[in-house]
Design a protein around this motif. Structure first.
Motif, mmCIF file in Angstrom:
data_model
loop_
_atom_site.group_PDB
_atom_site.id
_atom_site.type_symbol
_atom_site.label_atom_id
_atom_site.label_comp_id
_atom_site.label_asym_id
_atom_site.label_seq_id
_atom_site.Cartn_x
_atom_site.Cartn_y
_atom_site.Cartn_z
ATOM 1 N N PRO A 130 75.252 -48.571 -15.977
ATOM 2 C CA PRO A 130 75.480 -48.348 -17.406
ATOM 3 C C PRO A 130 74.320 -48.916 -18.230
ATOM 4 O O PRO A 130 73.864 -50.037 -17.992
ATOM 5 N N LEU A 131 73.867 -48.146 -19.182
ATOM 6 C CA LEU A 131 72.820 -48.596 -20.100
ATOM 7 C C LEU A 131 73.472 -49.120 -21.376
ATOM 8 O O LEU A 131 74.426 -48.523 -21.893
ATOM 9 N N THR A 132 72.962 -50.222 -21.885
ATOM 10 C CA THR A 132 73.571 -50.856 -23.064
ATOM 11 C C THR A 132 72.612 -51.017 -24.236
ATOM 12 O O THR A 132 73.047 -51.374 -25.329
ATOM 13 N N ARG A 133 71.327 -50.778 -24.017
ATOM 14 C CA ARG A 133 70.340 -50.986 -25.085
ATOM 15 C C ARG A 133 69.540 -49.710 -25.302
ATOM 16 O O ARG A 133 69.142 -49.050 -24.340
ATOM 17 N N ARG A 134 69.284 -49.386 -26.548
ATOM 18 C CA ARG A 134 68.586 -48.155 -26.883
ATOM 19 C C ARG A 134 67.071 -48.324 -26.755
ATOM 20 O O ARG A 134 66.552 -49.430 -26.698
ATOM 21 N N VAL A 135 66.401 -47.230 -26.676
ATOM 22 C CA VAL A 135 64.949 -47.085 -26.696
ATOM 23 C C VAL A 135 64.308 -47.540 -25.385
ATOM 24 O O VAL A 135 63.837 -46.730 -24.588
ATOM 25 N N TRP A 136 64.294 -48.855 -25.141
ATOM 26 C CA TRP A 136 63.468 -49.347 -24.033
ATOM 27 C C TRP A 136 64.182 -49.389 -22.680
ATOM 28 O O TRP A 136 63.539 -49.285 -21.626
ATOM 29 N N GLU A 137 65.523 -49.529 -22.663
ATOM 30 C CA GLU A 137 66.193 -49.806 -21.384
ATOM 31 C C GLU A 137 66.165 -48.605 -20.444
ATOM 32 O O GLU A 137 65.933 -48.754 -19.241
ATOM 33 N N ARG A 138 66.388 -47.401 -20.966
ATOM 34 C CA ARG A 138 66.430 -46.237 -20.075
ATOM 35 C C ARG A 138 65.104 -46.033 -19.341
ATOM 36 O O ARG A 138 65.105 -45.910 -18.113
ATOM 37 N N PRO A 139 63.962 -45.996 -20.022
ATOM 38 C CA PRO A 139 62.711 -45.828 -19.256
ATOM 39 C C PRO A 139 62.413 -47.012 -18.336
ATOM 40 O O PRO A 139 61.854 -46.830 -17.245
ATOM 41 N N PRO A 164 70.360 -38.782 -2.344
ATOM 42 C CA PRO A 164 69.757 -38.119 -3.514
ATOM 43 C C PRO A 164 69.043 -39.121 -4.420
ATOM 44 O O PRO A 164 69.312 -40.325 -4.397
ATOM 45 N N GLY A 165 68.157 -38.583 -5.251
ATOM 46 C CA GLY A 165 67.464 -39.404 -6.227
ATOM 47 C C GLY A 165 68.317 -39.641 -7.465
ATOM 48 O O GLY A 165 69.454 -39.169 -7.574
ATOM 49 N N GLN A 166 67.740 -40.374 -8.421
ATOM 50 C CA GLN A 166 68.479 -40.744 -9.628
ATOM 51 C C GLN A 166 68.765 -39.532 -10.515
ATOM 52 O O GLN A 166 68.059 -38.520 -10.479
ATOM 53 N N ARG A 167 69.828 -39.677 -11.303
ATOM 54 C CA ARG A 167 70.183 -38.637 -12.271
ATOM 55 C C ARG A 167 70.650 -39.315 -13.550
ATOM 56 O O ARG A 167 71.499 -40.220 -13.509
ATOM 57 N N HIS A 168 70.092 -38.907 -14.678
ATOM 58 C CA HIS A 168 70.433 -39.522 -15.968
ATOM 59 C C HIS A 168 71.643 -38.837 -16.596
ATOM 60 O O HIS A 168 71.797 -37.621 -16.503
ATOM 61 N N VAL A 169 72.494 -39.647 -17.219
ATOM 62 C CA VAL A 169 73.678 -39.097 -17.875
ATOM 63 C C VAL A 169 73.810 -39.714 -19.263
ATOM 64 O O VAL A 169 73.338 -40.819 -19.536
ATOM 65 N N THR A 170 74.446 -38.980 -20.143
ATOM 66 C CA THR A 170 74.767 -39.484 -21.486
ATOM 67 C C THR A 170 75.984 -40.408 -21.381
ATOM 68 O O THR A 170 76.576 -40.576 -20.317
ATOM 69 N N ARG A 171 76.366 -40.982 -22.517
ATOM 70 C CA ARG A 171 77.573 -41.809 -22.512
ATOM 71 C C ARG A 171 78.778 -40.977 -22.072
ATOM 72 O O ARG A 171 79.583 -41.426 -21.255
ATOM 73 N N SER A 172 78.906 -39.760 -22.601
ATOM 74 C CA SER A 172 80.035 -38.909 -22.209
ATOM 75 C C SER A 172 79.984 -38.582 -20.727
ATOM 76 O O SER A 172 81.016 -38.569 -20.038
ATOM 77 N N GLY A 173 78.784 -38.326 -20.215
ATOM 78 C CA GLY A 173 78.638 -38.037 -18.796
ATOM 79 C C GLY A 173 79.006 -39.226 -17.924
ATOM 80 O O GLY A 173 79.640 -39.069 -16.868
ATOM 81 N N ALA A 174 78.633 -40.428 -18.377
ATOM 82 C CA ALA A 174 78.981 -41.640 -17.625
ATOM 83 C C ALA A 174 80.490 -41.850 -17.625
ATOM 84 O O ALA A 174 81.079 -42.195 -16.594
ATOM 85 N N LEU A 175 81.137 -41.614 -18.759
ATOM 86 C CA LEU A 175 82.570 -41.830 -18.852
ATOM 87 C C LEU A 175 83.361 -40.777 -18.086
ATOM 88 O O LEU A 175 84.502 -41.019 -17.682
ATOM 89 N N ARG A 176 82.759 -39.599 -17.856
ATOM 90 C CA ARG A 176 83.448 -38.599 -17.033
ATOM 91 C C ARG A 176 83.574 -39.065 -15.587
ATOM 92 O O ARG A 176 84.585 -38.799 -14.938
ATOM 93 N N VAL A 177 82.538 -39.736 -15.068
ATOM 94 C CA VAL A 177 82.611 -40.195 -13.671
ATOM 95 C C VAL A 177 83.217 -41.584 -13.563
ATOM 96 O O VAL A 177 83.677 -41.986 -12.489
ATOM 97 N N LEU A 183 78.737 -49.034 -23.199
ATOM 98 C CA LEU A 183 77.512 -48.399 -22.722
ATOM 99 C C LEU A 183 77.077 -47.321 -23.705
ATOM 100 O O LEU A 183 77.880 -46.829 -24.501
ATOM 101 N N ILE A 184 75.798 -46.972 -23.632
ATOM 102 C CA ILE A 184 75.279 -45.890 -24.462
ATOM 103 C C ILE A 184 74.849 -44.702 -23.598
ATOM 104 O O ILE A 184 74.467 -43.655 -24.112
ATOM 105 N N GLY A 185 74.893 -44.875 -22.298
ATOM 106 C CA GLY A 185 74.499 -43.844 -21.345
ATOM 107 C C GLY A 185 74.481 -44.473 -19.965
ATOM 108 O O GLY A 185 75.027 -45.571 -19.766
ATOM 109 N N GLY A 186 73.859 -43.782 -19.025
ATOM 110 C CA GLY A 186 73.812 -44.352 -17.686
ATOM 111 C C GLY A 186 72.834 -43.634 -16.783
ATOM 112 O O GLY A 186 72.313 -42.559 -17.127
ATOM 113 N N ILE A 187 72.581 -44.241 -15.649
ATOM 114 C CA ILE A 187 71.752 -43.630 -14.604
ATOM 115 C C ILE A 187 72.552 -43.700 -13.301
ATOM 116 O O ILE A 187 73.054 -44.756 -12.925
ATOM 117 N N ARG A 188 72.676 -42.560 -12.639
ATOM 118 C CA ARG A 188 73.352 -42.509 -11.347
ATOM 119 C C ARG A 188 72.305 -42.538 -10.235
ATOM 120 O O ARG A 188 71.296 -41.831 -10.315
#
Length: 581
Positions: free
Chosen positions: A117-126, A145-158, A167-172
């Motif tokens: 789960p990502l919690t900080r905007r701008v710098w944390e995702r990259p 498999p390699g990583q896959r980026h998801v939005t907050r809604s995408g993270a909450l679906r899984v 969270l503000i988004g996530g990386i699987r």
């Protein structure tokens, strides 16, 4: 059922194998004796045996009875070590992960999707994406498999269990999970299959010497108190958190010290956290893993110094509160103490230099020639056990009179690996053949691999063994029988805590099925009614002490309760105190 030792099946480590092993320890000359039945020790035994060396391994208690059954159950590179710039360690571990997934142990090491789960905007995702990109590419990883980026809604679906505002988004991304105790046992049995003499309940109580040269060890049977001398050209001290205690027996100053760090995990039912994926959470101290474990979640870990009983580290109320408080920060439905079905505490053997006030504790491993004929190895990660084992055996080269061949364990599948992928595709057919549900067959394949025929063989004469245990229905009665005849189990605890994981997977912690399991073990291990009662009472006392210790506020009070519980191995000796340097 036949429990006779068969020299054509040396990996069947039953009671008669044990008797034969004692004779061989007493009479034969070995190239290497390994002290310690954790994953590094059994890995060293396998490494030496497959090089054609004569090797024996002795363990005071049981295979994986220490650290190697109490890990986070992950066979991984250690994503957080990238942040500490330990690129070599991560690359090495990921290469080992790939090797086990693809060839060495595909029946035991399984891919596992994670959500970061990502919690900080701008710098944390990259920033995190760059780290996971490195993680995915290092070590030749191709089996996940390699990583896959998801939005907050995408993270909450899984992972609907997570709070929307956590969270503000996530990386699987993918990592792997393993039953550490079963994996270590399988390494040990594979070593035996290639000629290693493996004997549990066999405690080293001294070293054999000629002048300044170590020539073997003096051992004591933890069941009977009998003693013997085992002669070897080289001794490997792979005792993990007991490294310093074994070192003290040699009267040699070590090249490093080992510090124990306690890690606590809790086990909760699967329905308490709604998620399709494992979750990794950042905390102020480290990271917290939420890992699916069949019908459960394993959540941990803590990381605190431990200076008390090494055999039975105790979890405290504070440890458990820390885990619950941290995970509840992100969960919609909070966990409570009533949700906990199991708790376990393990000790990480971390390296420390001679000057501990300035040394940095490390997850790197170290090998030292402590004295002529004595090699010590410590530190490292569970995942890199094979590399550590090879390094330890390499260090014995100068002491062995014959040529030592290079390590080949990267090409030696563990028992049960051959044929596993084909058998998984035949679950329905195998289910009809054995009279079992395909789900049950798949579960057996993921525990025993292609040894499934050997496990179910004992049910041919007694079909009742195909029934599940009454109070632990995930496990069949035949698995208990197999544990004693083939897997070196000597006590009720060995079966409930390590051959199966009933001790952490059921809220009764194994007490509910202790009598049934003991009665299954009795004819194989020659227990009478008095011995059955002793085993059940001893196990129940251990569980009661653990539960009581988990209500204590600090390590000292928890340790006092846990250490007071009786030992099933009644002849075990207290370790020699380590002198201060």
């Amino acid at each position: 059922m036949n429990s006779e030792f068969n020299p054509d099946r040396p990996a069947d480590m039953g009671p008669l194998y044990r008797a034969e092993a004692w004779r061989r320890l007493s009479e034969e000359q070995f190239d290497i004796v390994v002290i310690g039945g954790g994953v590094v020790g059994v890995g060293a035994a396998l490494d030496a045996a497959t090089r054609g060396l004569r090797v024996a391994l002795v363990e005071a208690r049981d295979i994986a009875s220490g650290t190697s059954s109490r890990s986070s159950k992950m066979f991984h590179g250690g994503l957080r070590y990238l942040e500490q710039l330990e690129f070599g360690l991560v690359r090495e571990a990921l290469a080992e992960r790939e090797l086990s997934l693809r060839l060495l142990a595909p029946h035991l090491v399984k891919p596992l999707p994670f959500l970061y789960p990502l919690t900080r905007r701008v710098w944390e995702r990259p920033y995190v994406a760059a780290g996971i990109f490195l993680y995915d590419r290092m070590g030749g990883a191709k089996s996940v498999p390699g990583q896959r980026h998801v939005t907050r809604s995408g993270a909450l679906r899984v992972a609907p269990a997570l709070k929307r505002d956590s969270l503000i988004g996530g990386i699987r991304y993918y990592d792997t999970v393993v039953d550490d105790a079963r994996h270590s046992l399988t390494v040990a049995r594979t070593a035996a299959n290639y000629g290693a003499v493996i004997r549990t309940s066999t405690q080293v109580v001294g070293f054999l010497r000629e002048a300044d040269r170590v020539m073997g060890v003096r051992v004591r049977d933890s069941e009977t108190g009998d003693t013997a001398e085992v002669r070897a050209h080289c001794v490997i001290n792979a005792a993990g958190v007991w490294t310093d205690e074994v070192q003290a027996l040699s009267h040699q100053r070590g090249h490093f010290r080992v510090r124990a760090s306690k890690g606590v995990h809790i086990v909760v039912p699967r329905d308490r956290i709604v998620s399709e994926t494992a979750i990794i959470l950042r905390t102020e101290k480290s990271v917290l893993f939420v890992i699916p474990w069949e019908t459960h979640w394993i959540i941990g870990t803590t990381d605190t110094d431990w200076n008390l009983d090494l055999a039975h580290p105790a979890a405290t109320r504070a440890d458990i509160d820390y885990i619950i408080d941290r995970v509840n920060e992100v969960l919609v439905t909070k966990l409570t103490h009533n949700d906990i079905e199991g708790v376990y505490a393990g000790l990480r053997p971390l390296l420390a230099g001679e000057d501990e006030s300035t040394s940095t504790l490390s997850r790197e491993h170290a090998v030292a020639r402590v004295a002529p004929g004595l090699v010590s190895i410590a530190g490292g990660k569970y995942t890199t056990y094979r590399v550590m084992a090879a390094d330890a055996v390499d260090a014995c080269d100068d002491y062995i009179p014959t040529r030592v061949a290079p390590s080949i364990t990267e090409r030696v599948p563990l028992l049960g690996a051959d044929g596993y992928f084909a058998l998984i595709n035949q679950c329905e057919h195998l289910g009809k053949r054995f009279g079992l549900h395909p789900y049950r067959v798949r579960r057996l394949l993921n525990r025993y691999g292609s040894l499934i025929d050997d496990v179910l063989y004992y049910a041919d004469a007694d079909p009742s063994l195909l029934r599940p245990l009454a109070a632990a229905p995930q496990y069949l009665r035949v698995e208990v029988v197999y544990a004693a005849i083939d897997e070196a189990a000597l006590h009720l605890e060995d079966v409930l805590a390590r051959r199966t994981r009933i001790a952490i997977e059921y809220s009764h912690r194994g007490v509910g099925c202790a009598q049934e399991v003991a009665e299954l073990l009795a004819p194989i291990l020659d227990w009478d009614a008095e011995r059955i009662a002793f085993e059940v009472e001893t196990y129940n006392a251990r569980v009661a002490a653990e539960i009581a210790s988990q209500q204590q506020p600090d390590d000292a009070s928890a340790d006092a309760l846990r250490a007071a519980a009786p030992e099933s191995r009644q002849e075990i000796l207290e370790p020699v105190p380590v002198p201060d340097n």
